[in-house]
Design a protein around this motif. Structure first.
Motif, PDB file in Angstrom:
ATOM      1  N   VAL B 145       0.870  -1.172   0.000  1.00  0.00           N
ATOM      2  CA  VAL B 145       0.000   0.000   0.000  1.00  0.00           C
ATOM      3  C   VAL B 145       0.912   1.229   0.000  1.00  0.00           C
ATOM      4  CG1 VAL B 145      -1.801   1.258   1.234  1.00  0.00           C
ATOM      5  CG2 VAL B 145      -1.784  -1.236   1.260  1.00  0.00           C
ATOM      6  N   VAL B 146       0.594   2.196  -0.822  1.00  0.00           N
ATOM      7  CA  VAL B 146       1.431   3.389  -0.964  1.00  0.00           C
ATOM      8  C   VAL B 146       0.599   4.624  -0.642  1.00  0.00           C
ATOM      9  CG1 VAL B 146       3.235   4.361  -2.389  1.00  0.00           C
ATOM     10  CG2 VAL B 146       2.227   2.192  -3.035  1.00  0.00           C
ATOM     11  N   SER B 147       1.219   5.605   0.003  1.00  0.00           N
ATOM     12  CA  SER B 147       0.422   6.754   0.428  1.00  0.00           C
ATOM     13  C   SER B 147       1.190   8.067   0.290  1.00  0.00           C
ATOM     14  CB  SER B 147       0.008   6.534   1.886  1.00  0.00           C
ATOM     15  OG  SER B 147      -0.827   7.573   2.315  1.00  0.00           O
ATOM     16  N   VAL B 148       0.471   9.103  -0.124  1.00  0.00           N
ATOM     17  CA  VAL B 148       1.046  10.450  -0.192  1.00  0.00           C
ATOM     18  C   VAL B 148      -0.102  11.458  -0.249  1.00  0.00           C
ATOM     19  CG1 VAL B 148       1.209  10.801  -2.718  1.00  0.00           C
ATOM     20  CG2 VAL B 148       2.965  11.757  -1.225  1.00  0.00           C
ATOM     21  N   PRO B 174      -4.823  13.533   1.322  1.00  0.00           N
ATOM     22  CA  PRO B 174      -3.995  12.329   1.373  1.00  0.00           C
ATOM     23  C   PRO B 174      -4.750  11.112   0.837  1.00  0.00           C
ATOM     24  CG  PRO B 174      -4.821  12.850   3.572  1.00  0.00           C
ATOM     25  CD  PRO B 174      -5.422  13.858   2.628  1.00  0.00           C
ATOM     26  N   ILE B 175      -4.016  10.266   0.103  1.00  0.00           N
ATOM     27  CA  ILE B 175      -4.622   9.012  -0.354  1.00  0.00           C
ATOM     28  C   ILE B 175      -3.712   7.848   0.018  1.00  0.00           C
ATOM     29  CG2 ILE B 175      -5.730  10.096  -2.362  1.00  0.00           C
ATOM     30  CD1 ILE B 175      -3.583   8.515  -4.081  1.00  0.00           C
ATOM     31  N   LEU B 186      -7.409   4.749   1.193  1.00  0.00           N
ATOM     32  CA  LEU B 186      -7.565   5.847   2.145  1.00  0.00           C
ATOM     33  C   LEU B 186      -7.824   7.105   1.342  1.00  0.00           C
ATOM     34  CD1 LEU B 186      -5.918   7.018   5.295  1.00  0.00           C
ATOM     35  CD2 LEU B 186      -5.335   8.380   3.323  1.00  0.00           C
ATOM     36  N   LEU B 187      -8.803   7.858   1.759  1.00  0.00           N
ATOM     37  CA  LEU B 187      -9.107   9.107   1.074  1.00  0.00           C
ATOM     38  C   LEU B 187      -9.642  10.083   2.104  1.00  0.00           C
ATOM     39  CD1 LEU B 187      -9.304  10.595  -1.637  1.00  0.00           C
ATOM     40  CD2 LEU B 187     -11.592   9.661  -1.903  1.00  0.00           C
ATOM     41  N   LYS B 199     -10.306  15.841  -8.592  1.00  0.00           N
ATOM     42  CA  LYS B 199      -9.820  14.738  -9.438  1.00  0.00           C
ATOM     43  C   LYS B 199      -8.365  14.963  -9.849  1.00  0.00           C
ATOM     44  CE  LYS B 199     -14.141  13.144 -11.466  1.00  0.00           C
ATOM     45  NZ  LYS B 199     -14.965  13.200 -12.697  1.00  0.00           N
ATOM     46  N   GLY B 200      -8.048  16.227 -10.196  1.00  0.00           N
ATOM     47  CA  GLY B 200      -6.689  16.558 -10.615  1.00  0.00           C
ATOM     48  C   GLY B 200      -5.682  16.307  -9.503  1.00  0.00           C
ATOM     49  N   VAL B 201      -6.045  16.730  -8.298  1.00  0.00           N
ATOM     50  CA  VAL B 201      -5.152  16.554  -7.147  1.00  0.00           C
ATOM     51  C   VAL B 201      -4.976  15.065  -6.860  1.00  0.00           C
ATOM     52  CG1 VAL B 201      -4.955  16.908  -4.650  1.00  0.00           C
ATOM     53  CG2 VAL B 201      -5.619  18.816  -6.097  1.00  0.00           C
ATOM     54  N   MET B 202      -6.084  14.321  -6.974  1.00  0.00           N
ATOM     55  CA  MET B 202      -6.029  12.891  -6.695  1.00  0.00           C
ATOM     56  C   MET B 202      -5.124  12.181  -7.705  1.00  0.00           C
ATOM     57  SD  MET B 202      -9.404  10.921  -5.497  1.00  0.00           S
ATOM     58  CE  MET B 202      -9.803  10.047  -6.944  1.00  0.00           C
TER      59      MET B 202
END
Lengths: 255, 233
Positions: B145-148, B174-175, B186-187, B199-202
């Protein structure tokens, strides 16, 4: 008693240990200071595979009423569940509290900090020096490692800038925390009728008694704590006091 | 656009990932993103001692997030806070989808993450470290799982916000991302923005995750194939 403990007790009768150390031999001690930039001082200490981190945070508050011109030193320790499957999360248990208090006493009661130098304005403002110890990996002898980490972090600490009633944490001054001595704690465990320093966690489990002796640079003793169900003879105590003073001198050179 | 620390909008802070830094824990990992440092330890799967905790048809995942008292400018009181309780929860839920918990009925897996130093992005660093620690422990996983997190400043999408940027941004989003399935686990978002920008940020955050994913895999390879000895510092 587990089979492993039986084996350790058996070896102890011949003054032998599972990692072939002598009874008064420490594992390799490594100290790295300044590992956390956000802390005023910090240190990561390794004794063998045991790893402990300590950090110093300073804040300005009103002094206690009975000591209006003295700063305050507070030492806290946490036995985190990260460090060993033995520890649980939640409020600290009696072992964690005992460990924290022994480290706290060996540093505070040794008067190792000149608390009067931490006074900014009498009755109004003094520095509070918080030393927090966090156990990362419990390979045994967390107490001695914690005390070394705490003193190392204090030696590494620089006071933050204090201006217009505000602490500016981003700017550290060149002023050190007024340390007057470097207390060192040495723990001894009794396995069978034999005494060993710097116990591995498996040796701690096999032991029936433990004594921690804190010593100062001048050879004075600044903290004692006996734990475990088994009592010590006076001769054994003498032996541990002497050994602690001698080993304390050697370890102090590494700080 | 130039950012306060000179990075490009889609650029991460300097990233270090290490696997296997602790001996007691079955799996461990250290993730350093800029000055933010997360240390994760995993224990299990192991027998749960209290019967009431046991789930008959699957394993129990526990996650604990803690910030060390000296990790920030103002000292943090030891113990749990409302914030750490929430982050522990979202971290657990971000990681659970990649585990085969049904394979471990009545057992427990524990994740402990300590934030050694905090400068923005501690929850995402915690998830990245925990995910590598789970793999390091040899626990079967569908994927890492990767997150930023990402945001939008002066009309531009920016990755991995830090310091003042957290005040300047129109949102902090953060996702956590599961690359092989292209799924989000995670959202969260604080802010006020039209859907197009969300959407762009995601999408930018997903791009950031792809970079971190490679570093995570590399750290596990170094530990298990090249057998490099790793240390916390």
């Amino acid at each position: 008693m587990t089979t492993k403990s039986d084996y350790i007790v058996d070896l102890a009768k011949r003054s032998l240990r599972t990692d072939r150390r002598k009874e008064d031999e420490f594992r390799k001690i490594e100290i790295q200071k300044g590992v956390i930039e956000k802390a005023e001082g910090s240190a990561l200490v390794r004794i063998g595979s045991t790893q402990v981190m300590a950090g110093v945070k300073m804040e300005v508050k009103a002094p206690f009423e009975d000591t209006p011109n003295e700063g305050v030193l507070i030492v806290g320790a946490e036995l985190s569940p990260m460090a060993s499957p033995k520890f649980r999360s939640g409020p600290p248990g009696e072992d964690a509290v005992e460990l924290a208090r022994v480290v706290d006493r060996s540093i505070r009661e040794s008067h190792s900090i000149d608390v009067e130098k931490l006074c900014i304005t009498e009755k109004e403002k003094v520095w509070i020096v918080n030393v927090d110890i966090y156990m990362l990996d419990d390979g045994g002898n967390l107490l001695d490692a914690g005390a070394i980490a705490a003193v190392s972090a204090l030696l590494d600490a620089r006071m933050p800038k204090y201006e217009d009633g505000k602490v500016i944490y981003a700017e550290k001054t060149k002023t050190k925390v007024p340390l007057t001595c470097k207390p060192v704690a040495i723990s001894h465990v009794k396995i069978g009728d034999y005494l060993f320093v710097d116990p591995l966690s498996e040796e701690e489990e096999a032991s029936t008694a433990k004594l921690t002796v804190g010593t100062k640079d001048n050879g004075n003793i600044c903290a004692l704590q006996k734990s475990g169900v088994d009592p010590f003879t006076l001769k054994q105590l003498d032996q541990m006091f002497e050994k602690s003073i001698e080993l304390g001198k050697q370890i102090r050179k590494l700080l | 656009m130039k950012r306060i620390d000179g990075r490009k909008p889609e650029e991460l802070r300097q990233l270090v990932v290490k696997a296997g830094v602790l001996e007691r824990a079955q799996g461990s990992a250290l993730v350093k993103l800029g000055r933010t440092t997360a240390l994760a330890a995993v224990y299990g799967p192991k027998r749960l001692f209290s019967k009431h905790q046991q789930i008959p048809n699957k394993g129990l995942l526990e996650a604990h997030y803690v910030m060390l008292p000296f990790s920030t400018d103002d000292r943090i009181r030891p113990g749990t806070s409302r914030r750490s309780t929430e982050i522990s929860k979202v971290m657990r839920l971000a990681l659970e989808p990649v585990l085969f918990l049904e394979e471990f009925p009545r057992a427990g897996i524990e994740i402990h993450v300590a934030i050694l130093q905090a400068e923005a992005g501690t929850r995402t660093a915690a998830i990245n470290a925990a995910s590598v620690a789970l793999a390091d422990a040899g626990i079967p996983m569908k994927d890492l799982v990767v997150s930023v997190s990402a945001g939008k400043i002066d009309g531009e999408y920016v990755l991995d916000l830090v310091g003042k940027e957290e005040e300047m941004t129109e949102c902090d989003l953060p996702i956590a991302y599961i690359p092989r399935e292209k799924k989000i686990s995670l959202l969260q978002m604080d802010g006020d923005m039209p859907l197009k920008d969300v959407k762009g940020v995601m999408n930018l955050a997903i791009k950031g995750c792809e970079i971190i994913y490679e570093k995570q895999k590399q750290a596990l390879k170094e530990r298990w194939i090249d057998q490099v000895k790793t240390t916390i510092v």
